[in-house]
Design a protein around this motif. Sequence first.
Motif, PDB file in Angstrom:
ATOM      1  N   SER A  93       1.094   4.308  -3.220  1.00  0.00           N
ATOM      2  CA  SER A  93       0.363   5.482  -2.749  1.00  0.00           C
ATOM      3  C   SER A  93       1.308   6.660  -2.601  1.00  0.00           C
ATOM      4  O   SER A  93       2.523   6.494  -2.539  1.00  0.00           O
ATOM      5  CB  SER A  93      -0.276   5.206  -1.382  1.00  0.00           C
ATOM      6  N   SER A 116       0.831  -1.211   0.000  1.00  0.00           N
ATOM      7  CA  SER A 116       0.000   0.000   0.000  1.00  0.00           C
ATOM      8  C   SER A 116       0.863   1.258   0.000  1.00  0.00           C
ATOM      9  O   SER A 116       0.523   2.252  -0.643  1.00  0.00           O
ATOM     10  CB  SER A 116      -0.967  -0.008   1.185  1.00  0.00           C
ATOM     11  N   VAL A 145      -4.400   7.367  -2.480  1.00  0.00           N
ATOM     12  CA  VAL A 145      -4.432   6.503  -3.656  1.00  0.00           C
ATOM     13  C   VAL A 145      -5.094   7.339  -4.743  1.00  0.00           C
ATOM     14  O   VAL A 145      -6.220   7.810  -4.572  1.00  0.00           O
ATOM     15  CB  VAL A 145      -5.240   5.214  -3.379  1.00  0.00           C
TER      16      VAL A 145
END
Length: 134
Positions: free
Chosen positions: A47, A43, A65
């Motif tokens: 991001s 993640s 995001v």
Amino acid sequence: MKYKKNGFCIDDERESVQLEKVEALLRASYWASERSLDLIKMSIEHSVCFSLFQGHEQIGFARVVTDFASVAYISDVIIEPEFRKLGLGKWLTETIVNDPRWKDKLQILVTDDAHTLYERIGFGNSHKLLSTSV
């Protein structure tokens, strides 16, 4: 980019993220307590990350995001418990919301517990969508 205020700093460089600290913060949250370290790493890699520091210690985190064209999903906004109620979460979120990369894009933030804070920052209008998680 770096933003400074009252001895605190927000840094949006992914290389500044202290992975161990972010993992500990997220594991203490209701939404990411069971997220694996591999998913946390993935993640972060995919991001735009915002790290909040006091000195060299990371005390907060959030990520965006985005496709950089139409939408920005603000996620994982979290502050170390002993630094809450100091306005740092508001400052971190306002910094993200006002970032020129997505200031005029649809901004989405999902929460179960901080609606009042995010509504004060403008979520709920046509460019900022506030939702409760499902």
